[in-house]
Design a protein around this motif. Structure first.
Motif, short mmCIF file in Angstrom:
data_model
loop_
_atom_site.label_atom_id
_atom_site.label_comp_id
_atom_site.label_asym_id
_atom_site.label_seq_id
_atom_site.Cartn_x
_atom_site.Cartn_y
_atom_site.Cartn_z
N THR A 87 0.94 -1.26 0.30
CA THR A 87 -0.25 -0.49 -0.05
C THR A 87 0.60 1.23 -0.29
O THR A 87 2.22 0.80 0.84
N ASP A 88 0.23 2.12 -0.69
CA ASP A 88 1.09 3.76 -0.83
C ASP A 88 0.65 4.73 0.29
O ASP A 88 1.03 5.86 0.13
N THR A 89 -0.44 3.77 0.79
CA THR A 89 -0.92 5.13 2.16
C THR A 89 -0.08 5.02 3.45
O THR A 89 0.63 3.79 3.72
N ASN A 90 0.01 5.92 3.65
CA ASN A 90 0.82 6.01 4.65
C ASN A 90 -0.16 6.18 6.11
O ASN A 90 -0.22 6.43 6.52
N SER A 92 -0.34 3.07 10.13
CA SER A 92 0.60 2.83 11.04
C SER A 92 0.16 0.99 11.09
O SER A 92 -0.76 -0.12 10.29
N VAL A 93 1.01 0.46 11.58
CA VAL A 93 0.62 -1.32 11.70
C VAL A 93 -0.76 -1.25 12.49
O VAL A 93 -1.19 -2.62 11.65
N ARG A 94 -0.82 -0.06 13.26
CA ARG A 94 -2.14 -0.88 13.87
C ARG A 94 -3.20 -0.33 13.04
O ARG A 94 -4.16 -1.29 13.20
N ASP A 95 -3.56 0.15 12.22
CA ASP A 95 -4.23 1.18 11.42
C ASP A 95 -4.71 -0.72 10.49
O ASP A 95 -5.63 -0.65 10.38
N VAL A 96 -3.86 -1.04 10.12
CA VAL A 96 -3.86 -2.61 8.98
C VAL A 96 -4.08 -3.48 9.38
O VAL A 96 -5.34 -4.18 9.17
N VAL A 97 -4.04 -3.29 10.88
CA VAL A 97 -4.74 -4.75 11.68
C VAL A 97 -5.60 -4.26 11.42
O VAL A 97 -7.10 -5.77 12.12
N ARG A 98 -6.55 -2.97 12.15
CA ARG A 98 -8.16 -2.09 12.13
C ARG A 98 -8.42 -3.13 11.12
O ARG A 98 -10.03 -3.84 11.32
N LEU A 99 -8.19 -3.05 9.57
CA LEU A 99 -8.79 -3.32 8.55
C LEU A 99 -9.26 -4.58 9.14
O LEU A 99 -10.67 -4.52 8.23
N GLY A 100 -9.35 -5.75 9.44
CA GLY A 100 -9.15 -7.11 9.83
C GLY A 100 -10.95 -7.03 10.59
O GLY A 100 -11.49 -8.09 10.65
N ARG A 101 -10.44 -5.90 11.11
CA ARG A 101 -12.13 -5.99 11.50
C ARG A 101 -12.84 -5.39 10.92
O ARG A 101 -14.71 -5.41 11.54
N THR A 102 -13.23 -5.31 9.81
CA THR A 102 -14.24 -4.20 8.46
C THR A 102 -15.26 -5.60 8.99
O THR A 102 -16.67 -5.13 8.69
N PRO A 103 -14.80 -6.63 8.34
CA PRO A 103 -16.48 -7.26 8.00
C PRO A 103 -17.11 -7.88 8.97
O PRO A 103 -18.39 -7.72 9.01
N GLN A 134 4.32 2.43 14.19
CA GLN A 134 4.94 2.29 13.57
C GLN A 134 4.65 2.52 12.05
O GLN A 134 3.17 1.45 11.60
N PRO A 135 5.38 3.42 11.31
CA PRO A 135 4.73 3.53 9.54
C PRO A 135 5.10 1.70 8.79
O PRO A 135 5.70 1.64 8.58
N TRP A 136 3.79 1.63 8.09
CA TRP A 136 4.15 0.48 7.57
C TRP A 136 5.38 0.52 6.08
O TRP A 136 5.67 -0.33 6.18
N GLN A 137 5.13 1.24 6.13
CA GLN A 137 6.46 1.67 5.02
C GLN A 137 8.10 1.21 4.81
O GLN A 137 8.63 1.18 4.35
N THR A 138 7.32 2.01 7.32
CA THR A 138 9.17 1.65 7.49
C THR A 138 9.44 0.16 7.96
O THR A 138 10.12 -0.18 8.35
N LEU A 139 8.31 -1.19 7.77
CA LEU A 139 8.76 -2.11 8.38
C LEU A 139 9.72 -3.05 6.56
O LEU A 139 8.88 -2.60 5.47
#
Length: 254
Positions: A87-90, A92-103, A134-139
């Motif tokens: 993803t090019d979106t800036n 955080s790690v937590r934001d990415v994992v939060r997407l798992g709760r969408t359904p 931590q920002p996703w892009q830095t992982l």
């Protein structure tokens, strides 16, 4: 939750990639998918997860045809971890994992304590709690893979599909991730390249060659010297490493 595939066929134009595959995975079982590159592992995983519609055949979870289950309801039961996602979106790690709760959330529902607990638990399971801000892009590539698995865990699925989940991981995290998947109280289907890891962590192994299921059974039944020679074109010794009967493969270089 069980998974049963019956006579799955899928291809592109005139090339058949998955050819008449039938298999079943019992509730709580970990099934490993192995095979040479181009054998159809990733395509079969997507068919089993309902991400592709077969040209013929069907997939059932606990006796229900997944083609008859609404997509949102299916996403509450199944999670898919793909090989590479970017993803090019800036975020955080937590934001990415939060997407798992969408359904599990409606458009108007707020973020709940249950959602927060699911995210925190998922991050802890993949050893990424300290990186949650931590920002996703830095992982690194391996860290991103662990976050993808955490996002799938945050879905609270009953069945998990993983396509090469150990890619880019160091050996410590390869073992920890597969041990975690094996010990989860859910049904797992995992495509793997490392045959020794498949033998160590999978209850059964299914072998694909050119889209055809050529063997399926317990690791000691499937991972024989003759199969490794005929399917993978390698010479190897196969030995049991302990009283569990799980085989260990030692490849010959000469």
């Amino acid at each position: 939750m069980s998974v049963v595939a019956s006579n799955l066929v899928w291809g592109v134009r005139r090339k058949r990639i998955v050819s008449d595959v039938s298999l079943s995975v019992a509730q709580g079982e970990t099934l490993g998918l192995i095979g040479p590159n181009g054998s159809g592992k990733s395509s079969l995983l997507r068919l089993l997860a309902g991400l592709r519609r077969p040209q013929s055949g069907r997939v059932e979870i606990s006796g229900q045809d997944i083609s008859q289950i609404p997509r949102r309801a299916l996403a509450r039961q199944l999670a898919f971890v793909q090989q590479n996602a970017a993803t090019d979106t800036n975020v955080s790690v937590r934001d990415v994992v939060r997407l798992g709760r969408t359904p599990h959330r409606s458009a108007l529902s707020g973020w709940s304590a249950v959602d927060e607990l699911a995210v925190a638990s998922a991050l802890e399971r993949v050893d990424m709690t300290d990186r949650r801000a931590q920002p996703w892009q830095t992982l690194s590539g391996g860290e991103r893979q662990r976050v993808h698995i955490a996002r799938a865990l945050a879905q609270s699925p009953r069945v998990m599909f993983l396509d090469e989940p150990t890619n880019h991981l160091d050996i410590h995290h390869q073992i920890e991730i597969l041990r975690m998947v094996r010990d989860l109280d859910l049904t797992s289907i995992v495509a793997l390249h490392d045959l020794n890891l498949a033998a160590l962590f999978c209850d059964r192994i299914a072998v694909l060659q050119n889209g055809v299921l050529v063997a399926c059974g317990r690791p000691a039944e499937v991972l024989t010297q003759s199969l490794l020679r005929d399917i993978f074109r390698v010479q190897a010794e196969v030995n049991n490493i302990d009283q569990t009967g799980r085989p260990h493969i030692r490849f010959k270089t000469g």
